[in-house]
Scaffold this motif. Structure first.
Motif, PDB file in Angstrom:
ATOM      1  N   ILE A  29       6.906 -13.621  -7.903  1.00  0.00           N
ATOM      2  CA  ILE A  29       7.066 -14.862  -7.137  1.00  0.00           C
ATOM      3  C   ILE A  29       6.525 -14.677  -5.726  1.00  0.00           C
ATOM      4  O   ILE A  29       5.847 -15.557  -5.182  1.00  0.00           O
ATOM      5  CB  ILE A  29       8.543 -15.300  -7.126  1.00  0.00           C
ATOM      6  N   MET A  30       6.796 -13.522  -5.132  1.00  0.00           N
ATOM      7  CA  MET A  30       6.290 -13.255  -3.788  1.00  0.00           C
ATOM      8  C   MET A  30       4.764 -13.210  -3.789  1.00  0.00           C
ATOM      9  O   MET A  30       4.124 -13.667  -2.832  1.00  0.00           O
ATOM     10  CB  MET A  30       6.884 -11.951  -3.254  1.00  0.00           C
ATOM     11  N   ALA A  31       4.148 -12.686  -4.856  1.00  0.00           N
ATOM     12  CA  ALA A  31       2.685 -12.671  -4.952  1.00  0.00           C
ATOM     13  C   ALA A  31       2.138 -14.086  -5.029  1.00  0.00           C
ATOM     14  O   ALA A  31       1.131 -14.406  -4.390  1.00  0.00           O
ATOM     15  CB  ALA A  31       2.251 -11.872  -6.180  1.00  0.00           C
ATOM     16  N   LEU A  33       3.592 -16.797  -3.832  1.00  0.00           N
ATOM     17  CA  LEU A  33       3.769 -17.418  -2.528  1.00  0.00           C
ATOM     18  C   LEU A  33       2.786 -16.881  -1.501  1.00  0.00           C
ATOM     19  O   LEU A  33       2.301 -17.628  -0.645  1.00  0.00           O
ATOM     20  CB  LEU A  33       5.201 -17.218  -2.033  1.00  0.00           C
ATOM     21  N   ALA A  34       2.459 -15.606  -1.581  1.00  0.00           N
ATOM     22  CA  ALA A  34       1.508 -15.018  -0.633  1.00  0.00           C
ATOM     23  C   ALA A  34       0.085 -15.478  -0.923  1.00  0.00           C
ATOM     24  O   ALA A  34      -0.751 -15.527  -0.017  1.00  0.00           O
ATOM     25  CB  ALA A  34       1.583 -13.492  -0.679  1.00  0.00           C
ATOM     26  N   GLY A  35      -0.208 -15.839  -2.166  1.00  0.00           N
ATOM     27  CA  GLY A  35      -1.551 -16.256  -2.536  1.00  0.00           C
ATOM     28  C   GLY A  35      -1.805 -17.740  -2.387  1.00  0.00           C
ATOM     29  O   GLY A  35      -2.936 -18.193  -2.538  1.00  0.00           O
ATOM     30  N   VAL A  36      -0.762 -18.519  -2.075  1.00  0.00           N
ATOM     31  CA  VAL A  36      -0.924 -19.964  -1.922  1.00  0.00           C
ATOM     32  C   VAL A  36      -1.686 -20.251  -0.642  1.00  0.00           C
ATOM     33  O   VAL A  36      -1.306 -19.776   0.427  1.00  0.00           O
ATOM     34  CB  VAL A  36       0.464 -20.659  -1.892  1.00  0.00           C
ATOM     35  N   PRO A  37      -2.760 -21.016  -0.730  1.00  0.00           N
ATOM     36  CA  PRO A  37      -3.495 -21.356   0.501  1.00  0.00           C
ATOM     37  C   PRO A  37      -2.665 -22.287   1.385  1.00  0.00           C
ATOM     38  O   PRO A  37      -1.811 -23.014   0.913  1.00  0.00           O
ATOM     39  CB  PRO A  37      -4.753 -22.062   0.005  1.00  0.00           C
ATOM     40  N   GLY A  38      -2.946 -22.235   2.673  1.00  0.00           N
ATOM     41  CA  GLY A  38      -2.217 -23.088   3.609  1.00  0.00           C
ATOM     42  C   GLY A  38      -0.976 -22.416   4.146  1.00  0.00           C
ATOM     43  O   GLY A  38       0.001 -23.074   4.480  1.00  0.00           O
ATOM     44  N   GLY A  39      -1.002 -21.099   4.210  1.00  0.00           N
ATOM     45  CA  GLY A  39       0.135 -20.356   4.738  1.00  0.00           C
ATOM     46  C   GLY A  39       0.240 -20.501   6.245  1.00  0.00           C
ATOM     47  O   GLY A  39      -0.329 -21.404   6.849  1.00  0.00           O
ATOM     48  N   ALA A  41      -0.127 -19.415  10.348  1.00  0.00           N
ATOM     49  CA  ALA A  41      -1.292 -19.082  11.171  1.00  0.00           C
ATOM     50  C   ALA A  41      -1.694 -17.615  11.069  1.00  0.00           C
ATOM     51  O   ALA A  41      -2.884 -17.321  10.928  1.00  0.00           O
ATOM     52  CB  ALA A  41      -1.030 -19.479  12.624  1.00  0.00           C
ATOM     53  N   PRO A  42      -0.748 -16.647  11.129  1.00  0.00           N
ATOM     54  CA  PRO A  42      -1.181 -15.246  10.978  1.00  0.00           C
ATOM     55  C   PRO A  42      -1.821 -14.977   9.624  1.00  0.00           C
ATOM     56  O   PRO A  42      -2.753 -14.190   9.520  1.00  0.00           O
ATOM     57  CB  PRO A  42       0.110 -14.448  11.141  1.00  0.00           C
ATOM     58  N   ASP A  43      -1.336 -15.653   8.564  1.00  0.00           N
ATOM     59  CA  ASP A  43      -1.948 -15.463   7.254  1.00  0.00           C
ATOM     60  C   ASP A  43      -3.385 -15.955   7.250  1.00  0.00           C
ATOM     61  O   ASP A  43      -4.262 -15.359   6.639  1.00  0.00           O
ATOM     62  CB  ASP A  43      -1.159 -16.200   6.176  1.00  0.00           C
ATOM     63  N   MET A  44      -3.622 -17.059   7.930  1.00  0.00           N
ATOM     64  CA  MET A  44      -4.972 -17.596   7.994  1.00  0.00           C
ATOM     65  C   MET A  44      -5.902 -16.649   8.754  1.00  0.00           C
ATOM     66  O   MET A  44      -7.051 -16.475   8.391  1.00  0.00           O
ATOM     67  CB  MET A  44      -4.975 -18.970   8.669  1.00  0.00           C
ATOM     68  N   LEU A  45      -5.418 -16.056   9.817  1.00  0.00           N
ATOM     69  CA  LEU A  45      -6.236 -15.124  10.589  1.00  0.00           C
ATOM     70  C   LEU A  45      -6.592 -13.908   9.756  1.00  0.00           C
ATOM     71  O   LEU A  45      -7.722 -13.427   9.777  1.00  0.00           O
ATOM     72  CB  LEU A  45      -5.502 -14.698  11.858  1.00  0.00           C
ATOM     73  N   GLY A  57      -4.900  -8.567   0.358  1.00  0.00           N
ATOM     74  CA  GLY A  57      -3.764  -8.235   1.202  1.00  0.00           C
ATOM     75  C   GLY A  57      -2.432  -8.216   0.486  1.00  0.00           C
ATOM     76  O   GLY A  57      -2.240  -7.490  -0.481  1.00  0.00           O
ATOM     77  N   MET A  58      -1.516  -9.046   0.960  1.00  0.00           N
ATOM     78  CA  MET A  58      -0.137  -9.021   0.484  1.00  0.00           C
ATOM     79  C   MET A  58      -0.020  -9.477  -0.973  1.00  0.00           C
ATOM     80  O   MET A  58       0.793  -8.944  -1.724  1.00  0.00           O
ATOM     81  CB  MET A  58       0.743  -9.900   1.375  1.00  0.00           C
ATOM     82  N   ALA A  59      -0.802 -10.456  -1.388  1.00  0.00           N
ATOM     83  CA  ALA A  59      -0.707 -10.941  -2.771  1.00  0.00           C
ATOM     84  C   ALA A  59      -1.043  -9.824  -3.756  1.00  0.00           C
ATOM     85  O   ALA A  59      -0.344  -9.639  -4.752  1.00  0.00           O
ATOM     86  CB  ALA A  59      -1.625 -12.138  -2.981  1.00  0.00           C
ATOM     87  N   ALA A  60      -2.091  -9.065  -3.471  1.00  0.00           N
ATOM     88  CA  ALA A  60      -2.470  -7.948  -4.346  1.00  0.00           C
ATOM     89  C   ALA A  60      -1.380  -6.880  -4.358  1.00  0.00           C
ATOM     90  O   ALA A  60      -1.058  -6.320  -5.408  1.00  0.00           O
ATOM     91  CB  ALA A  60      -3.790  -7.358  -3.900  1.00  0.00           C
TER      92      ALA A  60
END
Length: 88
Positions: A29-31, A33-39, A41-45, A57-60
């Motif tokens: 579930i965390m993977a 959520l981490a892979g969903v686009p539109g996270g 601001a730090p995720d976008m960077l 990154g985190m999803a993998a």
């Protein structure tokens, strides 16, 4: 060993088994959520520097952790499906 000690050990083992079973779906579930686009601001960077791959990154990492923690589910499936071998 007294009955109280054996009973406590069994209850602890049961809790540990449930915790082991909870790990793989939690990481899956965390993977997601981490892979969903539109996270955030730090995720976008971070994703902009990696080429924007949703599995970077985190999803993998969470997918790998989910795979590594799948052993209790495989043991449970093997225990339940043990009687169905040889029925082809």
């Amino acid at each position: 060993m007294s009955e109280a000690c054996r009973g406590g050990g069994t209850a602890t083992l049961g809790a540990a088994d449930w915790l082991g079973l909870a790990a793989a779906p939690t990481f899956a579930i965390m993977a997601l959520l981490a892979g969903v686009p539109g996270g955030s601001a730090p995720d976008m960077l971070c994703s902009a520097g990696e080429g924007g791959s949703p599995l970077g990154g985190m999803a993998a990492m969470y997918l790998l952790m989910s795979a590594f923690h799948a052993a209790p589910w495989l043991r449970l499936a093997a225990r339940r499906g043990g009687g169905s071998r040889g029925r082809y």
